[in-house]
Every structure is written in structure tokens, then in C-alpha cells.
Scaffold this active site. Structure first.
Site, PDB file in Angstrom:
ATOM      1  N   ARG A 150      43.606  34.356  32.865  1.00 56.79           N
ATOM      2  CA  ARG A 150      44.583  34.294  33.947  1.00 56.79           C
ATOM      3  C   ARG A 150      45.438  33.034  33.887  1.00 56.79           C
ATOM      4  NH1 ARG A 150      41.085  34.853  39.039  1.00 56.79           N
ATOM      5  NH2 ARG A 150      43.058  35.645  39.822  1.00 56.79           N
TER       6      ARG A 150
ATOM      7  N   GLY B 167      44.018  34.458  43.996  1.00 54.75           N
ATOM      8  CA  GLY B 167      43.950  33.846  42.672  1.00 54.75           C
ATOM      9  C   GLY B 167      45.303  33.833  41.986  1.00 54.75           C
TER      10      GLY B 167
ATOM     11  N   GLU C 121      32.347  41.574  36.108  1.00 52.09           N
ATOM     12  CA  GLU C 121      31.578  40.597  36.888  1.00 52.09           C
ATOM     13  C   GLU C 121      30.878  41.237  38.090  1.00 52.09           C
ATOM     14  OE1 GLU C 121      34.230  37.650  38.452  1.00 52.09           O
ATOM     15  OE2 GLU C 121      35.607  39.143  39.315  1.00 52.09           O
TER      16      GLU C 121
ATOM     17  N   LEU D 155      40.395  31.859  31.351  1.00 49.25           N
ATOM     18  CA  LEU D 155      41.171  31.951  30.114  1.00 49.25           C
ATOM     19  C   LEU D 155      42.128  33.130  30.138  1.00 49.25           C
ATOM     20  CD1 LEU D 155      38.397  31.165  27.481  1.00 49.25           C
ATOM     21  CD2 LEU D 155      40.353  29.714  28.074  1.00 49.25           C
TER      22      LEU D 155
ATOM     23  N   ARG E 247      24.853  39.328  15.781  1.00 46.24           N
ATOM     24  CA  ARG E 247      24.368  39.339  17.164  1.00 46.24           C
ATOM     25  C   ARG E 247      25.023  40.438  17.992  1.00 46.24           C
ATOM     26  NH1 ARG E 247      24.293  32.884  18.851  1.00 46.24           N
ATOM     27  NH2 ARG E 247      22.825  32.215  17.229  1.00 46.24           N
TER      28      ARG E 247
ATOM     29  N   THR F 197      47.158  41.207  41.157  1.00 44.49           N
ATOM     30  CA  THR F 197      45.741  40.968  40.950  1.00 44.49           C
ATOM     31  C   THR F 197      45.358  41.278  39.524  1.00 44.49           C
ATOM     32  OG1 THR F 197      43.480  41.672  41.505  1.00 44.49           O
ATOM     33  CG2 THR F 197      45.204  43.242  41.904  1.00 44.49           C
TER      34      THR F 197
ATOM     35  N   ASP G 267      42.545  42.385  38.598  1.00 45.60           N
ATOM     36  CA  ASP G 267      41.685  43.575  38.587  1.00 45.60           C
ATOM     37  C   ASP G 267      42.475  44.875  38.692  1.00 45.60           C
ATOM     38  OD1 ASP G 267      39.760  41.638  38.647  1.00 45.60           O
ATOM     39  OD2 ASP G 267      38.974  42.140  40.612  1.00 45.60           O
TER      40      ASP G 267
ATOM     41  N   GLY H   3      36.550  41.718  37.564  1.00 43.39           N
ATOM     42  CA  GLY H   3      36.383  43.051  38.116  1.00 43.39           C
ATOM     43  C   GLY H   3      35.273  43.076  39.143  1.00 43.39           C
ATOM     44  N   ARG H   4      35.620  42.833  40.405  1.00 39.25           N
ATOM     45  CA  ARG H   4      34.615  42.803  41.470  1.00 39.25           C
ATOM     46  C   ARG H   4      34.183  44.221  41.848  1.00 39.25           C
ATOM     47  NH1 ARG H   4      32.773  39.402  45.645  1.00 39.25           N
ATOM     48  NH2 ARG H   4      34.088  37.730  44.851  1.00 39.25           N
TER      49      ARG H   4
END
Length: 398
Positions: free
Chosen positions: A314, A14, A253, A312, A192, A155, A157, A200-201
Site C-alpha cells: 500500500r 488506511g 489476514e 509494502l 520450502r 480500500t 480489500d 483482507g479482513r
């Protein structure tokens, strides 16, 4: 000045802010030291698709890097060399370039012999790949094949083992804080819950650090499977304490609820590194928070503002750290080249620039130390002391 040799640079995986400053730093220093510099386009794809013939048009695979070229791009985000998730050791038949389709006929092919041939054809004395653990795992493979490789970690992350910091992480944290604060006005106006899905995998640094900095009340990270009822209770408590009656949670994520077997994916398709595209945990959390909210709010439902930050954080130009660190990383990479040292990963440890063996990349995954840094009862960061911690707290794995 006599040509000391040729250096190749590529970016894989990425895009992140900071790649172009790194390319610029390497190139400017290398040219000054008497090296020729070639940019490999589209990551490992450039070395797969190149045709090793003198008369072939390889402009889509490689370009000469000059001072003018890198100076124009050096202040911008993304990567002007472009990028891909090509994995030459596991290349699907459908992704083979036309000139290799008769030679490789398996469903999945290892075309490393072609990559090695193309490296020799280009006359590369050193190769400097910039990427995450997927991209750099193949760099390690080339190192084992005898290619002189110096790797630079990148990365969002911040999960490349062996370094406290990866290019792109600071901008990601900065943008996450900024965008979360912007969304507060809408969440507060409508009283709300605000659920924000972030990158973040496997590692939760991009949710943990902004929360520690005050961007959110709670955070959900991949390292701990969470209880949605616990989250609903905590967010309702936060909302009731807030003058504008809202509460904020950042959700990685790759996070999973306790009853989930797998992460949340957008589809079934996998990339060449075996990863399915993540997405949807924020939607699930939002729907369940609304469903559960009456049980914690005297029978009244609480609506949810749900936002996935995605690209947004990255896109656009790098922040200060992602302008400075890539410059330093690039110069350290050239130090290694000048020494004739290869098989190293440029790194940072406790605020000091350093290098580690490239084999570190394929070692144990770099993730949040839950026991040390995450309060599973409060679903938020914890720490005992800031003394002697790295600049970005909780990110050291050494």
C-alpha cells in the site's frame, strides 16, 4: 471567475496509492468550474478538531487547495492531506480536542453537532470524502443530517459495497503478484513452503485475484474456514510437482482455521470503528504446516518461509489503473456537484462508471461468492467463464 461555492475533500482510513490523483482530479476540475476547494486534514479528525472562530489557527485541520499544491502531489502515493480512523459519532473521551472536553464528558461521545457546525463555519457547499466502508458510513450519517455528500470508494480489500472497484485495489494486486514472485527464489532455493499473509479482513479478493493470476498455488480467504491438514496435503502435492520443490499459499489476514472461533489479532486494543488490528494467521499457518508436513512427506519435515506483505503493497506510487480510475472518479464527483446531486457513491459496474446511493455503503458486506468463485476442495479460485465478467474477475456484487 465568480466563486460558485466551496468544496471540501478528505481522506479517511488506511492510505492507498491513488488518493492523491483523486484529490488532484477533483481540485483541478473544481477550480476550473469556479469553486473554491478546501482539503480537510487527517480525515474526520480535521472536522472534529477545527475551532470555529475567525482568529483560530486551523492550519492543522484544513488547507486551501490550489493547482500547484495538487499537481506536486498528484503523481505520488499516500495522501498529502493525511488520514485517521477518527469516528465522530463514537469518539472516546481521551480523543476529544481540548476545546470540547468540558462539553462532552461521556466515555464515548457523538460530536456530530460539532462537525456540522464546523462544516457551516467553513462554508462547505459539498463534501467529498474518499474512504472505505467505515469512513463512508459516517459520510452517510452526514448525508442524513442534510450535508451534501458525494463519496468516493477507497480500500485495498476492494470490499466497499456498490462498486466493482475501489481505489488502491489494483496496486495491491500488482504489488502482491510482484513481491510473491520475488520471494519464490528464496522458497525454491531452500525447497520450502512459502506462506504469505496479505490484506483482507472480511473479503478475500486480495488473495484470490493474485492466485488466479498465477502468483500462488493456493489461497486462503476469510469467507471459508479452512482445514490446515487439507492445506498441508495440497501444498505438499504442489511442492512435489515443482522442479524446485516449493509451493506458495496466500493467506488473507482475516482467515480462520476450522477450529478457530476468532480471527488472529496482534492485541486487544480496538479502534473507533470497533476493529482490532489483525495479524498472525500467517505465523499460525506456517507453524502448523511445518508440524504436519512429515505426515505428507514420508516422515520428513518441510521448513516454511513466512512473510507478511503488509504496508509494502500500500506504499509508493499508484499503478496505471490507480492513476486512471481516481481521475475518472474525481470527475464524476464533480459532475454530481455541478448537477447539485448529493447522497451518491461513485462506482464502477461491469466496466462502466456509474453512481449508486450512498446508503449502499451500510448495506450487505461485499465479500467473495464462495460457491461461485472459490473451490473449497482445492483451496483456489474457480470460474466457469470470463465472458461478461468485470475487469477484476469475481469482484462484482450487483
Amino acid at each position: 471567475m465568480a466563486n460558485k461555492g466551496t468544496i471540501g475533500i478528505l481522506t479517511g482510513g488506511g492510505d492507498v496509492p491513488g488518493l492523491n490523483p483523486a484529490i488532484r482530479a477533483i481540485t483541478i476540475r473544481a477550480l476550473r468550474e469556479g469553486y473554491r476547494v478546501l482539503g480537510i486534514r487527517r480525515g474526520w479528525a480535521g472536522l472534529v478538531e477545527l475551532v470555529a472562530e475567525p482568529q483560530a489557527d486551523n492550519s492543522s485541520c484544513v488547507q486551501e487547495l490550489t493547482r500547484d499544491v495538487v499537481n506536486r502531489a498528484g503523481r505520488t502515493g499516500g495522501t498529502f492531506l493525511h488520514t485517521s480512523r477518527t469516528r465522530p459519532s463514537h469518539l472516546p473521551k481521551d480523543n476529544l480536542p481540548a476545546h470540547l472536553r468540558d462539553k462532552y464528558t461521556e466515555k464515548i461521545n457523538d460530536v456530530t453537532p460539532e462537525v456540522l457546525k464546523n462544516i457551516e463555519f467553513l462554508g462547505l457547499d459539498f463534501l467529498i470524502p474518499i474512504g472505505g466502508d467505515d469512513t463512508l458510513s459516517y459520510a452517510q450519517r452526514l448525508h442524513e443530517e442534510g450535508v451534501k455528500v458525494v463519496a468516493i470508494p477507497k480500500t485495498m480489500d476492494n470490499d466497499v459495497p456498490g462498486t466493482d472497484y475501489c481505489i488502491g485495489f489494483s496496486t495491491c494486486v500488482t504489488r502482491t503478484i510482484e513481491l510473491t514472485h520475488r520471494l519464490r527464489t528464496s522458497a525454491g532455493s531452500h525447497e520450502r513452503y512459502l506462506v504469505i499473509e496479505v490484506f483482507g479482513r472480511y473479503a478475500g479478493f486480495t488473495a484470490l485475484l493474485p492466485t488466479m493470476a498465477g502468483a500462488a498455488d493456493r489461497c486462503i480467504i476469510p469467507e471459508h474456514n479452512f482445514d490446515i491438514e487439507q492445506l498441508a496435503r495440497l501444498l505438499t502435492e504442489d511442492r512435489n510437482k515443482h522442479p524446485s520443490k516449493y509451493a506458495v499459499v496466500l493467506v488473507s489476514e482475516g482467515a480462520k482455521m476450522r477450529h478457530q472461533q476468532d480471527m488472529s489479532f496482534e492485541g486487544e486494543e480496538v479502534d473507533q470503528y470497533g476493529h482490532r488490528k489483525l495479524g498472525g494467521i500467517g505465523d499460525k499457518v506456517s507453524a502448523m504446516l511445518k508440524e504436519l508436513s512429515p505426515g505428507f512427506n514420508n516422515g520428513r519435515s518441510i521448513n516454511v518461509l513466512n512473510q507478511r506483505l503488509g504496508y509494502l503493497v500500500r506504499s509508493g506510487e499508484p499503478d496505471a489503473l490507480d492513476s486512471i480510475v481516481p481521475m475518472a472518479f474525481g470527475n464524476i464527483a464533480l459532475d454530481l456537484v455541478l448537477e447539485g446531486t448529493s447522497g451518491r457513491l461513485v462506482s464502477i459496474h461491469n466496466g462502466h462508471y456509474d453512481t449508486v446511493p450512498i446508503t449502499t455503503v451500510t448495506g450487505q458486506k461485499k465479500v467473495v461468492d464462495v460457491e461461485k468463485y472459490y473451490n473449497i476442495e482445492r483451496l483456489r479460485p474457480k470460474y466457469e467463464s470470463f465472458q461478461r465478467q468485470p475487469l477484476f474477475i469475481m469482484t462484482s456484487d450487483l
